[in-house]
Design an enzyme around this catalytic site. Structure first.
Site, short mmCIF file in Angstrom:
data_model
loop_
_atom_site.label_atom_id
_atom_site.label_comp_id
_atom_site.label_asym_id
_atom_site.label_seq_id
_atom_site.Cartn_x
_atom_site.Cartn_y
_atom_site.Cartn_z
N CYS A 99 -3.27 6.22 -7.56
CA CYS A 99 -3.72 4.93 -7.03
C CYS A 99 -4.49 4.10 -8.05
CB CYS A 99 -4.56 5.14 -5.78
SG CYS A 99 -3.68 6.01 -4.45
N HIS A 148 -9.01 -1.06 -4.74
CA HIS A 148 -7.99 -0.17 -4.19
C HIS A 148 -8.13 -0.11 -2.68
CE1 HIS A 148 -5.55 3.16 -3.19
NE2 HIS A 148 -6.50 4.08 -3.21
N ASN A 171 -2.87 2.51 3.02
CA ASN A 171 -3.11 2.80 1.61
C ASN A 171 -1.76 2.74 0.90
OD1 ASN A 171 -3.46 4.02 -0.89
ND2 ASN A 171 -4.87 5.58 -0.14
#
Length: 344
Positions: free
Chosen positions: A131, A270, A300
């Site tokens: 990520c 993020h 996510n």
């Protein structure tokens, strides 16, 4: 190891890299299939209230079975290139940030480059920070643009976590969504635009991993049967590390840029978990309203997350010339990083 002051001394004044650059265009691709929390409760031992209170996620997207990460990248690239007024033949580099590439070998960036017709472009894949790969990819692109032979870089951040998530895992199964985002970076004549500073760090942890499929644990019938090719995530370890390291990294990058944290206009973080975003901004003493949120409706989306937030802000016309902003993320490893930039 966090980058030392000596290593980033040339960034501390806020003057940026010698060659300034601009975000010339952005784009996203969101698969049309929406999966709501209520739908997940039909197959997982969970509830809408549990998911929403712990993650802030209400729905996420799922990529069609016949498509792959490169397809999402190509779809996101077209509107970004159009917005930038750049044709594929003008691209000097195509950089793809993803931990869910089309296949272990060959390069997903090469597949994307070929599909776009960017035949003279350098192709690079940034993968193992998961990520946080998008943050690393922007840093690489910023330094590529210092080369006189490179003037335009297409950066793509995309992940298809639905392909590597155990559908019976009530923890990992609710977090992730599929998406791609694209950013076109070009040289500009505006002095001081582009990267002002950065902060990178890491701490070895197996709290988020895919155990099998590499040289240590090659693919066998036994590893497949044991589900060792699925993503495994220690939620508590993620929370503890992210809620500590993200605000530290942002504060460090801002200090090195010579910009007070409260003078940063946008925080593109993020999009892992709404509670982590809130905790990060609380630790920094900055209003949560400065963090664009997409995790509530997209989940996510891995490396794509912070760029979906950047795109939303660009589309609204809310990122203005001269604005200082940060890109910050944390991924498996753990690896984290923050870039402080000024918008051209």
């Amino acid at each position: 190891m966090t980058v030392t002051v000596e290593q980033t001394l040339h960034h501390q004044t806020g003057a940026g890299l010698p060659v300034p650059f601009a975000v010339a265009g952005t784009g996203v691709y969101l698969p049309p299939t929406v999966v709501t929390n209520e739908q997940l409760t039909r197959t997982l031992d969970t509830s809408d209230e549990w998911i929403t209170s712990r993650t802030g996620i209400r729905e996420r997207r799922r990529l069609a079975p016949d498509l792959a990460t490169s397809d999402m990248c190509v779809a996101a690239a077209h509107p970004a290139l159009e917005a930038a007024g750049v044709g594929p033949a003008q691209l000097d580099a195509v950089v793809v940030a993803s931990y869910t590439g089309d296949q272990p070998l060959l390069s997903t960036a090469l597949i994307v480059k070929d599909a776009l017709g960017a035949h003279r472009a350098l192709s690079l894949d940034v993968t193992q920070a998961a990520c946080a790969s998008g943050v690393q990819a922007v840093l690489i692109a910023a330094h590529l643009l210092q080369n006189p032979s490179i003037g335009t870089v297409l950066l793509l951040a995309a992940d298809c976590a639905s392909r590597i998530t155990d559908p019976t895992d009530r923890t990992a199964g609710v977090f992730f969504g599929d998406a791609a985002a694209a950013v076109v970076l070009t040289r500009t004549d505006q002095a001081g635009a582009g990267l002002l500073s950065y902060d990178l760090g890491s701490q070895l942890s197996y709290g988020v991993q895919i155990p099998a499929g590499g040289s240590r644990l090659p693919t066998t019938a036994a590893t497949v049967a044991a589900g060792e090719h699925y993503l495994r995530m220690d939620g508590r370890a993620v929370w503890n590390t992210a809620s500590t390291r993200l605000p530290e990294s942002i504060a460090s990058a801002a200090h090195r840029a010579g910009v007070p944290v409260d003078r940063i206009r946008h925080f593109f973080l993020h999009q892992a978990n709404l509670n982590i975003l809130t905790e990060t901004m609380t630790a920094l003493g900055v209003p949560r309203e400065r963090v664009p949120v997409t995790v509530d409706r997209l989940g996510n989306t891995g490396s794509a997350g912070l760029f979906t937030a950047l795109h939303a802000t660009m589309a609204e016309g809310a990122l203005l010339p001269g604005d200082t902003y940060v890109l910050s993320g944390i991924g498996a490893g753990f690896q984290w990083g923050t870039l402080c930039l000024r918008h051209a």
